[in-house]
Every structure is written in structure tokens, then in C-alpha cells.
Write an enzyme that holds these catalytic residues in place. Structure first.
Site, PDB file in Angstrom:
ATOM      1  N   HIS A  55       0.825  -1.222   0.000  1.00  0.00           N
ATOM      2  CA  HIS A  55       0.000   0.000   0.000  1.00  0.00           C
ATOM      3  C   HIS A  55       0.855   1.267   0.000  1.00  0.00           C
ATOM      4  O   HIS A  55       0.525   2.260   0.650  1.00  0.00           O
ATOM      5  CB  HIS A  55      -0.940   0.021   1.211  1.00  0.00           C
ATOM      6  CG  HIS A  55      -1.935  -1.097   1.245  1.00  0.00           C
ATOM      7  ND1 HIS A  55      -3.143  -1.031   0.589  1.00  0.00           N
ATOM      8  CD2 HIS A  55      -1.900  -2.308   1.831  1.00  0.00           C
ATOM      9  CE1 HIS A  55      -3.813  -2.165   0.795  1.00  0.00           C
ATOM     10  NE2 HIS A  55      -3.070  -2.954   1.542  1.00  0.00           N
ATOM     11  N   ASN A 127     -10.146  -2.847   2.461  1.00  0.00           N
ATOM     12  CA  ASN A 127      -9.921  -2.767   1.023  1.00  0.00           C
ATOM     13  C   ASN A 127     -11.209  -2.389   0.314  1.00  0.00           C
ATOM     14  O   ASN A 127     -12.268  -2.256   0.938  1.00  0.00           O
ATOM     15  CB  ASN A 127      -9.403  -4.106   0.477  1.00  0.00           C
ATOM     16  CG  ASN A 127      -7.956  -4.385   0.843  1.00  0.00           C
ATOM     17  OD1 ASN A 127      -7.142  -3.471   0.942  1.00  0.00           O
ATOM     18  ND2 ASN A 127      -7.634  -5.645   1.047  1.00  0.00           N
TER      19      ASN A 127
END
Length: 516
Positions: A55, A127
Site C-alpha cells: 500500500h 480494502n
């Protein structure tokens, strides 16, 4: 010029000359006593902190969570009571891409939220998909390695990805979503967010309920095709940052509806699937979504580095009324996220302003890197241990959650034994995806196989066959077309036939994505 600020050193002294180095004679060499030159160069060397291992590329903003529904029967969390408003920070991200990656690349998107509640920070780190690729944390580092660069070529490896996926049937659900239209949203505003894991809520009566968190975009779903994304990337690598930042600057504040699914604690023993399995969803027909409230993003960061890059989210940050579950992936993340922040940002990373809770913090942490708060924070300088006789901070037993029921022997259970990794994917493929979406799915998958060894492609096709014959046939048709056009040139690297034997069983049904 009288109103100009005085340039000062980091210690506060006036800085006499920011133009010329201190040298021995006009031509030098330089003197080591020119501390501000050394300080300036050293600081530049440290302007970048280690990027997130996962990420790394992200975009964020500030906002407010407003609760309009009443779920007080399920939780004592103050931030989830009717009428409450809680300031928040959100960071969207890609998973595989590095810090300089293009925004409009096919990838899972991170959807991480920090809520600054009156009981401390609550982080929901999720997510834009309700499931994930693996269910056991032993496999998470292996999976992430397949998404990163090959140690010899230093390039991304589709072979590594498909080798791992084809040997991991539990990945089918997430792979199907990733390779569908949902894998390439046009902006952060046009995608849903999910806590993904099963968490728990608990109330004043000490009752526990399992919960799934959902955040539904009110901007609608919009997605790029691969061809459209290539055009965008050719023009800008910052398309998500541009769209999110500009929308907020222009007053077009994006909003999401917050919903939860609630499962009574004892129902977990009755479902035909493991409700703590991160590769599974809870059918909406069995556990209907409950409207809780909305959140709106209404303020950009004043400084991206200080407020977004420094932001540290961890599912370990819960508040009274919200807690964990037996989800093995969640259990591992409770440790690994906080540990990643200690490495990346420093021991006292939660003293950084963007991570600092709104409540006053008292604890017995002592010294270490980045101790920016001075001495002990216990209420008395003599109370640097506990228990003590000097009035130091003490625990609050009212924050103690009810016992978490567990059963069974402590053992290494085969995470692929007794699981059905196909039924929910079949539900998604047959009942959710339209014909044109399926064709794009087939092409998106086959389009990544240009240099993947045939043995791996055939293994993956066999997995698609177990989902539905049309799934396998569609991908094979798209793959055959690539081969006919000369676009298939598989990697010559040797492939071992000694692959693990995969087993599975059980039953599950239902998929919520049609309604999302």
C-alpha cells in the site's frame, strides 16, 4: 520587508547566511564547523522515510462520520451511537504498486480509516473488496512477494503471480474480483470500502456480535477498461490524487453510506462456511445490511507528508464496544501493522500529530526513538512503573470486553482442508457478472499470460473449470486468441512438477456484490 519571518535553525537560533558555504579561503575546502550546511544536507537525505512494504501509493483526506441509525443494542462504542459525529482521516491506496506507481493500474485498493473518537482512535483498515487472496497469515508474505519485483530481473512477474494463485484455490474469489471491472475503478470516490475481516461488537450487557463493515459509495461505480487506463496513465500518473484533491477543493465532497452485517455470536457454529474466513462473504439474504450512517470527506491535508504519508493505521486500534474475532488474518494484522509502523516511523509513531488521539494519553512507555513528549506520561514523575504508590495512571476495568469463546486443540490445522473455495466464486460469476463483464474478465486474465509458462496457465484453467465450465472456456478462448496472434511467448524458466496436492470440500452459497 519588516514583516518577513526570520530564518532560524531547528534549535531556534537566527540563521545568518543561507546562500554561501563556510570555506577556508574563497576556493575552499569547506569547514566542518558549517553545521547548518551539514544539517541541511543531512535533512535532505532523510526527507523520505521507508515507503510502506504494501500500500505504498496512497491518497487521503479528512472528513466526518455521522451516525444516523441506532445500533446501540449491539455496541457501546460512543462513536457509533445515534447522532454522534466523529472526525476522521482516510487513506486510499494501491496494494502492489510502489510509491511512484501510476494510480490507474489494476490492483486491489486499500480503504483505511482513522476515527478520532472520544475514547481514543479507532482504525478500520480494509480494502475495496469484501474478500482477500489468502486466509492464513503464513501465506501473506509469500503472496506479497509475488506482487513485488523479481530478485534477479527487478521486474514484476506475472509468472510468480499466477504460479502462486494457481496453487492457492482460496485466491479464486479475490482474483475474479480483481480481474473483473471492479479491479480498476476510475477514482477513489467511485468504489466501495470494506472492513473485509469479521470483527465483533459488544454492548453494556457483555453480549458479543460478529460484524462486517461496509462503506457504499454514493458517487456510483465507474471503472476503466485496460485500454482506457493505459490512455490515462499515458497522460498522468497521479489521476486518483488529482480527482480526489480537486473534488474536495471545489466543494464536491464525496460521501459513503456506512452499513454493517450482524451475526449473533452463536450463529458462527451454524453457518455452512467459516464466517471468520477472509476469502468468504456473508450472504446478504442471511445477514441483511443495516444502515448506520454516512461519512463525508471535506478537507484536504495541508501537508501531504505530515498528514497522509505519516498516517499509521492499524486494526489493533479499537475502542470499547468494538473488538476482534478468531479471523486468523486479522489476528496476525493486529501485530504486523503496528510493528510495521514502529519500523517505518519510529517507536513513538502515535505521537506524530496525525496519529495522535484527541484524548490525553497516559501510559508507562519510556524513552526510545522519537520520544517527543518528554518524561513519563503517567501523572507523576515518580510513577514510571506500575503498580506504584505515587498516583500513577491505572487501568479502566469498564473497557474490558467480554470473554472470547474458543474451542478445540492448539494445532496447525490445514487451512485448505474442508473449505469450499468455488461456490461463492460461482455465485459471483453466474449471478452477478453480466455477459460483457465476463468477456472483459476473460480478456483481462489472458492478457497477463503473455509469458507465463503453459503448465501454470493450464493449472489455473483447471481451477476456473471447478468454478464453472464457462469460466474456463472463456479464459481459454481469450488465451488461444493471444497465441494465434503471436502474443504468447512463455518464460523459459524451468517449472517443477512437484507441486503440493490441494484438497477442499464443504459448501457455501450467496454473494452480495450484485447489490453493491
Amino acid at each position: 520587508m519588516a514583516d518577513r519571518k526570520t530564518l532560524r535553525t531547528s534549535a531556534g537560533a537566527p540563521w545568518p547566511n543561507n546562500q554561501d558555504s563556510l570555506s577556508a579561503g574563497e576556493r575552499g575546502p569547506l569547514l566542518m564547523q558549517d553545521y547548518q550546511l551539514i544539517e541541511k544536507l543531512a535533512h535532505q537525505n532523510r526527507e523520505r522515510i521507508p515507503e510502506r512494504a504494501v500500500h505504498a501509493k496512497g491518497w487521503g483526506a479528512h472528513g466526518t462520520l455521522k451516525i444516523t441509525g441506532d445500533i446501540s443494542r449491539y455496541t457501546k462504542a460512543k462513536a457509533l451511537q445515534p447522532g454522534s459525529e466523529t472526525p476522521m482521516l482516510i487513506r486510499f491506496s494501491t496494494v502492489a504498486g510502489e510509491l511512484g506507481a501510476a494510480d490507474a493500474e489494476r490492483d486491489v485498493r486499500g480503504f483505511s480509516m482513522k476515527f478520532y473518537t472520544e475514547d481514543g482512535n479507532w482504525d478500520l483498515v480494509g480494502n475495496n473488496t469484501p474478500v482477500f487472496f489468502v486466509r492464513d497469515p503464513y501465506k501473506f508474505p509469500d503472496f506479497i512477494h509475488t506482487q513485488k519485483r523479481h530478485p534477479k530481473t527487478n521486474m514484476r512477474s506475472p509468472t510468480a503471480m499466477w504460479d502462486f494463485w494457481s496453487l492457492s484455490p482460496e485466491s479464486l474469489h479475490q482474483v475474479t474480483i480483481l480481474m473483473s471491472d471492479r479491479g480498476l475503478p476510475v477514482s477513489p470516490m467511485h468504489m466501495n470500502g470494506y472492513g473485509s475481516h469479521t470483527f465483533s461488537l459488544w454492548n453494556d450487557a457483555g453480549e458479543r456480535f460478529w460484524v462486517k463493515f461496509h462503506f457504499k459509495t454514493e458517487q456510483g461505480h465507474e471503472h476503466y477498461t485496460n485500454a482506457e487506463a493505459e490512455q490515462v496513465v499515458g497522460k498522468t500518473r497521479e489521476s486518483y490524487q488529482e480527482q480526489l484533491f480537486n473534488a474536495i477543493e471545489e466543494g464536491n465532497f464525496p460521501r459513503w453510506k456506512m452499513q454493517i452485517q450482524i451475526m449473533p455470536e452463536m450463529d458462527a457454529e451454524k453457518t455452512p462456511y467459516n464466517p471468520f474466513d477472509l476469502t468468504k462473504v456473508w450472504p446478504h439474504a442471511d445477514y441483511p445490511p443495516i444502515d448506520v450512517g454516512t461519512f463525508e470527506l471535506n478537507r484536504n491535508a495541508d501537508n501531504y507528508f505530515a498528514e497522509i504519508e505519516n498516517a499509521a493505521f492499524s486494526p489493533s486500534n479499537v475502542v470499547p464496544g468494538i473488538s476482534f474475532s478468531p479471523d486468523k488474518m486479522l489476528q496476525a494484522r493486529v501485530f504486523s501493522y503496528a510493528d510495521a509502523h514502529r519500523y517505518r516511523l519510529g517507536t513513538h509513531y502515535e505521537s506524530i500529530p496525525v496519529n495522535r488521539p484527541k484524548v490525553e494519553v497516559h501510559n508507562y512507555h519510556k524513552d526510545g526513538t522519537m520520544n517527543v513528549y518528554g518524561g513519563v506520561r503517567t501523572g507523576n514523575e515518580n510513577a514510571y512503573y506500575e503498580p506504584n504508590s505515587f498516583g500513577g495512571a491505572v487501568e479502566d476495568r469498564s473497557a474490558q470486553e467480554p470473554p472470547l469463546r474458543i474451542s478445540g486443540d492448539a494445532a496447525r490445522y490445514d487451512h485448505r482442508n474442508g473449505h469450499d473455495d468455488y461456490s461463492q466464486v460461482r455465485e459471483l460469476f453466474v449471478k452477478v457478472l453480466e455477459a460483457d463483464e465476463k468477456e472483459r474478465l476473460f480478456n483481462n486474465i489472458a492478457g497477463t499470460w503473455a509469458d507465463v509458462p503453459e503448465i501454470i496457465c493450464e493449472r489455473q484453467l483447471a481451477e476456473f473449470q471447478k468454478v464453472h465450465p464457462d469460466y474456463e472456456a472463456g479464459v481459454r478462448r481469450a488465451w488461444d486468441k493471444i497465441k494465434a496472434e503471436g502474443g504468447y511467448k512463455p518464460n523459459a524458466a524451468p517449472i517443477s512438477e512437484n507441486t503440493p496436492q490441494i484438497t477442499g470440500g464443504g459448501a457455501a452459497s450467496g454473494h452480495p456484490q450484485a447489490a453493491e
